[in-house]
Write an enzyme that holds these catalytic residues in place. Structure first.
Site, mmCIF file in Angstrom:
data_model
loop_
_atom_site.group_PDB
_atom_site.id
_atom_site.type_symbol
_atom_site.label_atom_id
_atom_site.label_comp_id
_atom_site.label_asym_id
_atom_site.label_seq_id
_atom_site.Cartn_x
_atom_site.Cartn_y
_atom_site.Cartn_z
ATOM 1 N N ASP A 50 -10.157 -19.206 1.648
ATOM 2 C CA ASP A 50 -10.362 -17.987 2.435
ATOM 3 C C ASP A 50 -9.219 -17.000 2.222
ATOM 4 O O ASP A 50 -9.434 -15.798 2.038
ATOM 5 C CB ASP A 50 -10.454 -18.324 3.931
ATOM 6 C CG ASP A 50 -11.545 -19.333 4.221
ATOM 7 O OD1 ASP A 50 -12.367 -19.583 3.326
ATOM 8 O OD2 ASP A 50 -11.561 -19.879 5.336
ATOM 9 N N GLY A 57 -16.231 -15.382 14.307
ATOM 10 C CA GLY A 57 -17.051 -16.567 14.593
ATOM 11 C C GLY A 57 -18.308 -16.651 13.757
ATOM 12 O O GLY A 57 -19.207 -17.426 14.055
ATOM 13 N N GLY A 110 -18.220 -17.251 10.415
ATOM 14 C CA GLY A 110 -17.940 -18.020 9.200
ATOM 15 C C GLY A 110 -17.622 -17.133 8.016
ATOM 16 O O GLY A 110 -17.815 -17.528 6.869
ATOM 17 N N SER A 158 -4.677 -5.177 20.080
ATOM 18 C CA SER A 158 -5.945 -5.284 19.370
ATOM 19 C C SER A 158 -7.020 -4.489 20.104
ATOM 20 O O SER A 158 -7.338 -4.784 21.266
ATOM 21 C CB SER A 158 -6.367 -6.755 19.280
ATOM 22 O OG SER A 158 -7.745 -6.821 18.985
ATOM 23 N N THR A 176 -14.731 -28.073 -1.046
ATOM 24 C CA THR A 176 -14.093 -28.547 -2.279
ATOM 25 C C THR A 176 -12.646 -28.079 -2.373
ATOM 26 O O THR A 176 -11.856 -28.685 -3.087
ATOM 27 C CB THR A 176 -14.866 -28.026 -3.509
ATOM 28 O OG1 THR A 176 -15.193 -26.650 -3.273
ATOM 29 C CG2 THR A 176 -16.145 -28.801 -3.742
#
Ligand code: GLA
Length: 391
Positions: free
Chosen positions: A172, A122, A124, A69, A36
């Site tokens: 997000d 990965g 979500g 990283s 949405t």
């Protein structure tokens, strides 16, 4: 032409690194309101207690930047006087931020940055937004760029749209930066008005079950869903030129287009209208502590994503079907873009352990995959820790 040099050996500068700034950048969950955000609708996310951690220090150069990283056990260095070039991996989330800051005429300087994480990728839960927003917040503090939290979230979204190439909405990034501990955000993605609703879940908890699958068309299917909605708007605009998104369409108007739109596109649009209504209803349920009603809306959201918006997959459906038979689970649905990732489950705390064992066995039997169970709590957005005051 690229000025980016990658390396896999941790540079000695990071062995005994004394940072001047640390950032903890959280992942996010979304209780309800899926697909949405880019339709200018409503979502209800919040940050979680899993983070990407950044340590920063200026390195007294004009334009030499070095990043490592610990999660990926590799790093890269680059010079700010060249335009960043896409690398097609995790570096793009950071280079995209540098690029957007430069587009906004922000004056950058050389820095060193080391990154570690306890946020699964990965799954979500938006490790990409956590990476972009944490990095942007760090540079904002380190270089005193004067960006507000909302500007950081929208800049990070633009970096993902323009540099990384994923046409995501604002959910997000907004959740990662602007969440408040023990609250959900009812976010109006059109105005960016945020209502913080207390997450009074009583004896219930939020349990994520990671399918550990990510179907490879996820990105292109995501972008194509967005295009379908935009194509429908263009058709409606022919007679209603002031309408710019599905947010401005009601059921009466949509029905008038039922014969004009393909039945697939019609279902996509109908889903978005209904999901926006579910977010409103979920906000009322949450405000009045009606967790049972909230849970029913979560199941309904999943069925819409499965049958109308068609972004689920057999693994997600299996986990939701399994949850639907349990009286101690009030709600369950796929979360995020879909085609894999997690389900979010509203579950009685007393039953969590037993349920994880049971559902994991059943899932393994069906798919030969061990799902990952992650209990999460609504948490604060980006945390900034200044270790050395900066002149
Ligand atoms: C991804 C995107 C978000 C949102 C969700 C679906 O997580 O990054 O912007 O569109 O999918 O709700």
């Amino acid at each position: 032409m690229t000025n980016i040099r990658s390396f896999s050996t941790k540079p000695s500068v990071f062995h005994d690194f004394q940072p001047e700034l640390m950032i903890n950048s959280p992942g996010r969950i979304n209780l309800i309101g899926e697909h949405t955000d880019y339709n200018n609708g409503f979502v209800m996310p919040t940050a979680i207690d899993r983070h990407i951690h950044f340590k920063f220090r200026l390195n007294n150069t004009e334009n030499f930047c070095r990043i490592y990283s610990d999660t990926y056990t590799n790093g890269f260095e680059f010079y700010l006087d060249n335009t960043p070039v896409r690398q097609n991996d995790w570096k793009d989330y950071l280079l995209g931020i540098v690029h957007e800051l430069q587009q906004n005429h922000k004056k950058l300087e050389g820095f060193d940055c080391i990154i570690s994480s306890d946020l699964p990728t990965g799954a979500g839960i938006s490790s990409s937004a956590a990476l972009e927003c944490g990095f942007c917040t760090g540079l904002n503090e380190l270089l005193q760029l004067n960006l507000s939290p909302i500007e950081i979230a929208t800049l990070a979204q633009r970096a993902e749209n323009n540099f990384v190439g994923s046409n995501c909405g604002i959910m997000d990034q907004f959740a990662s930066v602007l969440s408040k501990k023990d609250h959900f955000i009812k976010l109006d993605c059109k105005s960016l008005d945020a209502e913080y609703i207390p997450a009074d879940l009583g004896n219930f908890r939020l349990l994520l079950l990671n399918t550990r699958v990510s179907h490879n068309l996820a990105d292109s299917d995501y972008n194509s869903r967005r295009e379908e909605c935009e194509a429908a708007i263009r058709i409606i605009q022919e007679k209603h030129p002031t309408i710019t998104s599905l947010r401005e369409i009601d059921h009466t108007l949509l029905e008038q287009y039922q014969q004009v739109l393909s039945s697939q596109t019609y279902q996509r649009c109908l889903y978005v209208l209904q999901e926006n209504e579910r977010v409103q209803a979920a906000a009322s349920a949450l405000r009045s502590n009606d967790l049972f009603a909230l849970g029913k809306l979560m199941f309904a959201s999943h069925r819409g994503l499965q049958h109308q918006y068609e972004v689920s997959c057999p693994e997600l459906d299996f986990l939701v079907d399994y949850a639907e038979n349990k009286e101690f689970i009030y709600g369950s649905r796929m979360m995020g873009g879909g085609f894999g990732g997690c389900t979010i489950n509203l579950i009685n705390s007393e039953n969590i352990e037993g349920y994880i064992t049971e559902v994991s066995e059943a899932y393994f039997k069906e798919f030969n995959i061990h799902p990952e169970a992650i209990e999460v709590a609504p948490s604060a957005g980006t945390e900034i820790i200044k270790l050395v005051s900066h002149e």
